[in-house]
Design an enzyme around this catalytic site. Structure first.
Site, PDB file in Angstrom:
ATOM      1  N   ASP A  81       0.854  -1.186   0.000  1.00 46.92           N
ATOM      2  CA  ASP A  81       0.000   0.000   0.000  1.00 46.92           C
ATOM      3  C   ASP A  81       0.900   1.249   0.000  1.00 46.92           C
ATOM      4  O   ASP A  81       2.134   1.139   0.159  1.00 46.92           O
ATOM      5  CB  ASP A  81      -0.893  -0.055   1.263  1.00 46.92           C
ATOM      6  CG  ASP A  81      -2.055   0.918   1.206  1.00 46.92           C
ATOM      7  OD1 ASP A  81      -2.486   1.280   0.100  1.00 46.92           O
ATOM      8  OD2 ASP A  81      -2.541   1.327   2.284  1.00 46.92           O
ATOM      9  N   HIS A  82       0.284   2.434  -0.163  1.00 48.14           N
ATOM     10  CA  HIS A  82       0.984   3.726  -0.177  1.00 48.14           C
ATOM     11  C   HIS A  82       2.505   3.671  -0.017  1.00 48.14           C
ATOM     12  O   HIS A  82       3.019   3.590   1.114  1.00 48.14           O
ATOM     13  CB  HIS A  82       0.469   4.591   0.982  1.00 48.14           C
ATOM     14  CG  HIS A  82      -0.912   5.091   0.746  1.00 48.14           C
ATOM     15  ND1 HIS A  82      -1.202   6.117  -0.109  1.00 48.14           N
ATOM     16  CD2 HIS A  82      -2.104   4.687   1.259  1.00 48.14           C
ATOM     17  CE1 HIS A  82      -2.493   6.337  -0.120  1.00 48.14           C
ATOM     18  NE2 HIS A  82      -3.080   5.474   0.702  1.00 48.14           N
ATOM     19  N   GLU A 133      -1.978   6.670  -7.819  1.00 49.51           N
ATOM     20  CA  GLU A 133      -3.003   7.601  -7.328  1.00 49.51           C
ATOM     21  C   GLU A 133      -2.907   8.904  -8.091  1.00 49.51           C
ATOM     22  O   GLU A 133      -1.820   9.441  -8.283  1.00 49.51           O
ATOM     23  CB  GLU A 133      -2.806   7.848  -5.825  1.00 49.51           C
ATOM     24  CG  GLU A 133      -3.815   8.826  -5.242  1.00 49.51           C
ATOM     25  CD  GLU A 133      -3.753   8.891  -3.710  1.00 49.51           C
ATOM     26  OE1 GLU A 133      -3.484   7.844  -3.077  1.00 49.51           O
ATOM     27  OE2 GLU A 133      -3.971   9.985  -3.163  1.00 49.51           O
ATOM     28  N   GLY A 207      -9.741   5.166   1.881  1.00 50.80           N
ATOM     29  CA  GLY A 207     -10.557   5.770   2.927  1.00 50.80           C
ATOM     30  C   GLY A 207     -11.886   5.068   3.109  1.00 50.80           C
ATOM     31  O   GLY A 207     -12.933   5.722   3.251  1.00 50.80           O
ATOM     32  N   GLY A 208     -11.856   3.751   3.140  1.00 51.77           N
ATOM     33  CA  GLY A 208     -13.112   2.999   3.275  1.00 51.77           C
ATOM     34  C   GLY A 208     -13.797   3.176   4.619  1.00 51.77           C
ATOM     35  O   GLY A 208     -15.028   3.176   4.701  1.00 51.77           O
ATOM     36  N   ASN A 228     -10.087   0.266   0.242  1.00 52.34           N
ATOM     37  CA  ASN A 228      -9.092   0.139   1.318  1.00 52.34           C
ATOM     38  C   ASN A 228      -9.701   0.462   2.682  1.00 52.34           C
ATOM     39  O   ASN A 228     -10.413   1.465   2.826  1.00 52.34           O
ATOM     40  CB  ASN A 228      -7.944   1.126   1.088  1.00 52.34           C
ATOM     41  CG  ASN A 228      -7.125   0.788  -0.138  1.00 52.34           C
ATOM     42  OD1 ASN A 228      -7.494  -0.063  -0.923  1.00 52.34           O
ATOM     43  ND2 ASN A 228      -6.010   1.460  -0.297  1.00 52.34           N
ATOM     44  N   THR A 231      -8.404   2.334   9.334  1.00 54.01           N
ATOM     45  CA  THR A 231      -8.666   2.980  10.621  1.00 54.01           C
ATOM     46  C   THR A 231      -9.684   2.244  11.494  1.00 54.01           C
ATOM     47  O   THR A 231      -9.459   2.046  12.691  1.00 54.01           O
ATOM     48  CB  THR A 231      -9.148   4.437  10.386  1.00 54.01           C
ATOM     49  OG1 THR A 231      -8.171   5.082   9.569  1.00 54.01           O
ATOM     50  CG2 THR A 231      -9.300   5.192  11.689  1.00 54.01           C
TER      51      THR A 231
END
Ligand code: 13P
Length: 279
Positions: A81-82, A133, A207-208, A228, A231
């Protein structure tokens, strides 16, 4: 079964569902996702971002996922990821990740395109899929990601970007945030529709956590195939820890660990159900 991201997302696009990409950083989170896959028989993406290199090494993630998923019928992709550092991406590919995300969202359009293309050229030699992105996602509450100035993805730029770089999927910015929403989510499905009309490729929603079901369903109709989540999984585990420690300040770590896996698994399944309703 460990699989390549591209095939997973193409199947999702055809079947009009999205595959959950769940962030992992330790034994408990990896086990939670694998157990959720086992229980639901749904595919999943294990997502490990470069910011968690302090928690685990790349090879440790690959080895743990491979060992834990022996005998699983459903598909699992091991995704980086990122990641802003191209060297880390190359190391992840060498370590056995099946897909990578190059995050050039803080770069100029031209620089993002140039570096993404470099990553694609390298990754595709090893049959590794690439996510990039375009635009930038804002930071909400309780997130572990970096601050970002919200820039919605431009549909025409998205078309040029995808055609020039050859990426396998594209993360779009349409109003979701990393972390929990500070107020009522303002997500532009209309913008996603415009992007989807400009270029056909599997899209990724970052930001799911906290995104309403109706928005998720509308986004899936407009080409979102990967969502994704980070949090909320962490928050549910930490809330459970607080309760356990309040009840028993001497709680044993082994019990906290078992509980963490169970609670994280339930949150993962909640999102899997939202992304891929049983027909
Ligand atoms: P949330 O933390 O909002 O679920 O977002 C996760 C994410 O997009 C990771 O790339």
């Amino acid at each position: 079964m460990i699989t390549n991201l591209k095939g997973l997302l193409e199947a999702a696009k055809n079947g009009k569902y999205a595959v959950g990409a769940f962030n992992v950083y330790n034994y408990e989170t990896i086990k939670a996702v694998i157990e959720a896959v086992k229980e639901t028989r749904r595919p999943a993406i294990i997502a490990f971002g470069e910011k968690y290199l302090e928690n685990m090494a790349l090879k440790e993630v690959v080895n743990l996922v491979r060992t834990m998923s022996i005998g699983l019928d459903s598909d699992i992709a091991i995704h980086l990821d990122h990641t802003k550092n191209v060297d880390v991406i190359k190391k992840a590919i060498d370590a056995g990740f099946t897909s990578v995300m190059f995050d050039g969202s803080a770069l100029s359009f031209e620089e993002n395109m140039a570096q993404t293309k470099e990553v694609v050229d390298y990754a595709h030699k090893f049959n590794v899929s690439v996510e990039a992105e375009l635009g930038c996602i804002q930071l909400g509450d309780h997130s572990n990601e970096d601050e970002g100035n919200e820039i919605y993805t431009d549909p025409l730029q998205a078309r040029t970007f995808v055609l020039e770089t050859g990426v396998d999927c594209l993360a779009v910015s349409i109003g979701t945030v990393h972390g929990m929403y500070k107020g009522v989510p303002k997500i532009s499905v209309e913008r996603l529709k415009e992007i989807n009309q400009a270029i056909q490729i599997p899209f990724v929603l970052h930001g799911g956590s906290g995104t309403p079901l109706s928005t998720i369903q509308a986004c899936i109709q407009e080409g979102i195939t990967k969502i994704n989540v980070n949090t909320e999984v962490s928050m549910t585990v930490v809330a459970e820890f607080s309760k356990m420690i309040a009840k028993n300040p001497q709680a044993h770590f082994s019990n906290l660990s078992t509980k963490a896996t169970e609670v994280a698994k339930q949150t993962v399944i909640k999102y899997m159900d939202m992304f891929s309703p049983i027909q």
